[in-house]
Design an enzyme around this catalytic site. Structure first.
Site, PDB file in Angstrom:
ATOM      1  N   GLU A  26       1.154  -1.082   0.398  1.00 33.64           N
ATOM      2  CA  GLU A  26      -0.159  -0.383  -0.155  1.00 33.64           C
ATOM      3  C   GLU A  26       0.933   1.203   0.384  1.00 33.64           C
ATOM      4  OE1 GLU A  26      -2.153  -3.369   2.155  1.00 33.64           O
ATOM      5  OE2 GLU A  26       0.108  -2.436   2.648  1.00 33.64           O
ATOM      6  N   CYS A  60      -0.273   1.119   7.144  1.00 41.42           N
ATOM      7  CA  CYS A  60      -0.714   1.187   5.705  1.00 41.42           C
ATOM      8  C   CYS A  60      -2.101   2.437   6.212  1.00 41.42           C
ATOM      9  CB  CYS A  60      -0.880   0.593   4.777  1.00 41.42           C
ATOM     10  SG  CYS A  60       0.870  -0.228   4.282  1.00 41.42           S
TER      11      CYS A  60
END
Length: 155
Positions: free
Chosen positions: A54, A85
């Site tokens: 991510e 993330c």
């Protein structure tokens, strides 16, 4: 591309990552069904503990779009985002998160981040990683400078 096609691409990236020696995670950022950026986990490949799929994807999307604000975009990730993330997704202002595996699935194969989720709500002095406030009277100067600056870019 529709949502399922975008998620299938994130899943394919996670499988490709495993084949290439990376972690089993992939991510795609899309705007209006068009892929803006894609990435996989490269923590061990890059010796970078922040190189989650991510985060790598957010970096690529922001560079491609020339902005730190990814409003209007969605992220498709092969697994529920870890706390780092998730924080990056909020800071990037992505509109929505789609995920395939959940964090319990990740824990079963050795990627257990539940301890971090448990640490976050604790006061700093009760966390396992000891924290100590140091030189706040000196550090506040940068905050005052920011607050008073007419040249800053808000984010």
């Amino acid at each position: 591309m529709d949502k399922k096609e975008l998620m299938r691409r994130a899943i394919a990236l996670s499988e490709e990552s495993v084949r290439n020696g990376g972690g089993p995670f992939g991510a795609v950022i899309a705007r209006n069904g068009e892929i803006v950026a894609e990435a996989s986990n490269s923590v061990t490949l890059d010796n970078d503990p922040t190189a989650h799929a991510e985060v790598n994807c957010i970096r690529r999307a922001a560079a491609k779009m020339g902005t730190f604000c990814l409003e209007g975009c969605e992220i498709y990730t092969s697994c529920e985002p870890c706390p780092m993330c998730l924080g990056a997704i909020y800071w990037a202002r992505l509109d929505k998160i789609y995920y395939a595996n959940n964090r319990k699935d990740a824990a079963k194969i050795g990627f257990d981040d539940d301890f971090i989720y448990q640490e976050i709500p604790l006061p700093p002095d009760e966390r396992q990683k000891k924290m100590e406030l140091l030189l706040p009277d000196e550090a506040i100067k940068a905050f005052r400078m920011w607050e008073e600056s007419g040249e800053k870019t808000e984010y």
